[in-house]
Enzyme design. Structure first.
Site, PDB file in Angstrom:
ATOM      1  CE  LYS A  80      -2.371   1.782   8.525  1.00 56.24           C
ATOM      2  NZ  LYS A  80      -1.051   2.203   7.990  1.00 56.24           N
ATOM      3  CD  GLN A 133      -3.815   8.649   5.014  1.00 58.78           C
ATOM      4  OE1 GLN A 133      -2.972   9.175   4.303  1.00 58.78           O
ATOM      5  NE2 GLN A 133      -4.403   7.511   4.679  1.00 58.78           N
ATOM      6  CE  LYS A 169      -6.499   9.025   1.461  1.00 54.12           C
ATOM      7  NZ  LYS A 169      -5.202   8.668   0.818  1.00 54.12           N
ATOM      8  CE  LYS A 187       0.878  10.035   3.263  1.00 55.79           C
ATOM      9  NZ  LYS A 187      -0.240   9.338   2.600  1.00 55.79           N
ATOM     10  N   GLY A 190       3.354   2.631   3.421  1.00 54.40           N
ATOM     11  CA  GLY A 190       4.070   3.241   2.313  1.00 54.40           C
ATOM     12  C   GLY A 190       3.319   4.407   1.698  1.00 54.40           C
ATOM     13  CG  ASP A 191       2.305   8.443   0.039  1.00 58.81           C
ATOM     14  OD1 ASP A 191       1.074   8.314   0.163  1.00 58.81           O
ATOM     15  OD2 ASP A 191       2.812   9.351  -0.656  1.00 58.81           O
ATOM     16  CG  ASN A 198       1.299   0.151  -5.023  1.00 61.11           C
ATOM     17  OD1 ASN A 198       0.271   0.667  -4.617  1.00 61.11           O
ATOM     18  ND2 ASN A 198       1.531  -1.141  -4.933  1.00 61.11           N
TER      19      ASN A 198
HETATM   20  N1  GLU Z   1      -0.234   6.235   1.589  1.00 64.50           N
HETATM   21  C1  GLU Z   1      -1.537   5.649   1.394  1.00 64.50           C
HETATM   22  C2  GLU Z   1      -2.596   6.733   1.399  1.00 64.50           C
HETATM   23  O1  GLU Z   1      -2.343   7.827   0.915  1.00 64.50           O
HETATM   24  C3  GLU Z   1      -1.794   4.470   2.323  1.00 64.50           C
HETATM   25  C4  GLU Z   1      -1.691   4.747   3.776  1.00 64.50           C
HETATM   26  C5  GLU Z   1      -1.824   3.499   4.678  1.00 64.50           C
HETATM   27  O2  GLU Z   1      -2.059   2.410   4.192  1.00 64.50           O
HETATM   28  O3  GLU Z   1      -1.682   3.697   5.885  1.00 64.50           O
HETATM   29  O4  GLU Z   1      -3.706   6.558   1.803  1.00 64.50           O
END
Ligand code: GLU
Length: 445
Positions: free
Chosen positions: A90, A111, A114, A126, A165-166, A241
């Site tokens: 994810k 990620q 996180k 990612k 998104g990012d 955003n």
């Molecule tokens: N791009 C966001 C992050 O850096 C969200 C990633 C997501 O929702 O999968 O965490």
């Protein structure tokens, strides 16, 4: 650094020689986990560190598309499926000319931890491309997204890998990507992407979640000092955003954001950022912060400058990696700044983190402070799986609870590791242990 850890890091340098951002992210995690890693023989026996810094799978592909003049353009696409221990891969997709394998790998690595911190059963990944959506027509963006998804679709799925998104990938891009996936797969698999439109499987509150969650996290930090967001002035970088909805939540809680920025420069607006105007300029007109400044009576546009020398109580970097260096933090400290919470991923250089950690400034890393976005993506996946649609208030309450839980987990873990109040150590260690313990249970894979 201890010799055994240094050896693992040296090996990573050798294997990834031209990846400065990835090396930086790995080094930061190893350094902050020294005490933990050396105390856990089971982690050493299971080769956890060696395995966790090597992505499970790395996908790179050509994206060929035609611009409005029928000229053939070629970009490079990436998806790094870093770690699936806790759930499907994810993480977001970033479309920006600065995207390289190194950038996507550092983001994917961050990620993992996180997502573990959110407590929601998500692996880490990612992706993205060096495509630049700025200055492209909607049709060009659509054709690029369709070409990108043509290949990406082979590698993703609601139980496999769930992009979102990012930077450079917002509602418009997710729409085109989802449409193309649906066409290729010939099924409406809502859970394959998050950040979808609310009318077709998206969650209320996902758009706001990263910025809102950031401010909730900062409020929890201030509460440790018997304080709160109310009455505080904040300097914010970025104008996308994350920045937009951080400003909105700050204002809802009685704070005042006085800056925004983009690659052209910074805006100082002493009256407080007008968030509705910002949304109009960015989301509708797709304009720049310079245009925002032109429409505000007392705002000043500072070409090619950063926001960090503006006097404030809080700093919320919401732009991109390495946007704050050691001198910026020294200036903030001299100005009496109280708190830095990262809305972007890795916005502080290693030198900046060091100065912040040795000052009175409270500092929270992005993998804790900006986890609200991906946490709400998990809420979107839950709604998709159960064919439900929750109200905005239900989602926001859940987000608030997740952010408080992450905050408290960081502090508790830091305390257990004899480093009270150190959010960096707490976040890295809590995320790492969650993944490491599960990796041991799942065997050597
Ligand atoms: N791009 C966001 C992050 O850096 C969200 C990633 C997501 O929702 O999968 O965490």
């Amino acid at each position: 650094m201890d010799a055994r850890l240094e050896a693992v890091y040296e090996e990573a340098l050798k294997r990834n020689p031209t990846q400065p951002e990835f090396q930086q992210a790995v080094r930061e995690v190893i350094e902050s986990l020294e005490t933990l890693l050396l105390s856990r023989q089971d982690y050493q026996d299971a080769g956890i560190l060696e395995r966790i810094i090597e992505p499970e799978r790395q996908i790179m592909f050509r994206v060929a598309w035609q611009d409005d003049n029928n000229v053939v353009r070629v970009n490079r696409g990436y998806r790094i499926q870093f770690n699936s221990t806790l759930g499907p891969y994810k993480g977001g997709l970033r479309f920006h000319p600065s995207v390289t394998l190194s950038v996507i790998k550092f983001l994917g690595f961050e990620q993992i931890f996180k997502n573990a911190l959110t407590g929601q059963g998500l692996g880490g990944g990612k992706g993205g491309s060096d495509f630049n959506p700025h200055g492209k027509s909607d049709d060009e963006v659509m054709r690029f997204c369709q070409a990108f998804m043509m290949e990406l679709s082979r590698h993703i799925g609601a139980d496999v890998d769930v992009p979102a998104g990012d930077i450079g990938v917002g509602a418009r891009e997710i729409g085109y990507l989802f449409g193309q996936y649906k066409r290729i797969a010939n099924r409406n698999e809502a859970g394959v992407l998050t950040g979808k439109g609310v009318g077709w499987g998206g969650s209320l509150g996902r758009r706001e979640a990263t910025g809102y969650g950031l401010v909730m996290f900062a409020d929890n930090m201030l509460a440790q000092r018997g304080d709160s967001i109310a009455g505080k002035t904040a300097i914010i970088s970025g104008s996308g955003n994350v920045a937009t909805y951080a400003i909105e939540k700050l204002h809802q809680r009685g704070g005042k954001a006085v800056s925004i920025s983009d690659s052209g420069g910074a805006v100082y607006d002493p009256d407080g950022i007008d968030v509705e105007l910002l949304k109009e300029i960015k989301e509708v007109r797709r304009g720049r912060v310079e245009h925002y400044a032109a429409e505000r009576p007392n705002a000043e546009f500072r070409k090619n400058r950063k926001v960090w020398d503006i006097e404030a109580d809080l700093a919320l970097p919401c732009a991109t990696q390495n946007e704050i260096d050691a001198n910026d933090v020294r200036a903030m400290n001299a100005n009496g700044l109280q708190l830095i919470a990262e809305g972007a991923n890795m916005p502080l250089t290693p030198g900046a983190v060091e100065v912040a950690q040795n000052s009175r400034i409270l500092y929270a890393p992005g993998k804790a402070a900006n986890a609200g976005g991906v946490a709400t993506s998990a809420l979107e996946m839950q709604q998709n799986a159960s064919l439900q649609g929750w109200s905005f208030d239900v989602v926001e309450d859940k987000l608030e609870a997740v952010m408080r839980n992450i905050h408290d987990t960081c502090l508790r873990t830091a305390e257990e590791l004899d480093d009270p109040g150190n959010y960096l150590v707490g976040a890295n260690a809590a995320g790492f242990m969650k993944v490491a313990d599960a990796m041991i249970q799942q065997g050597v894979i």
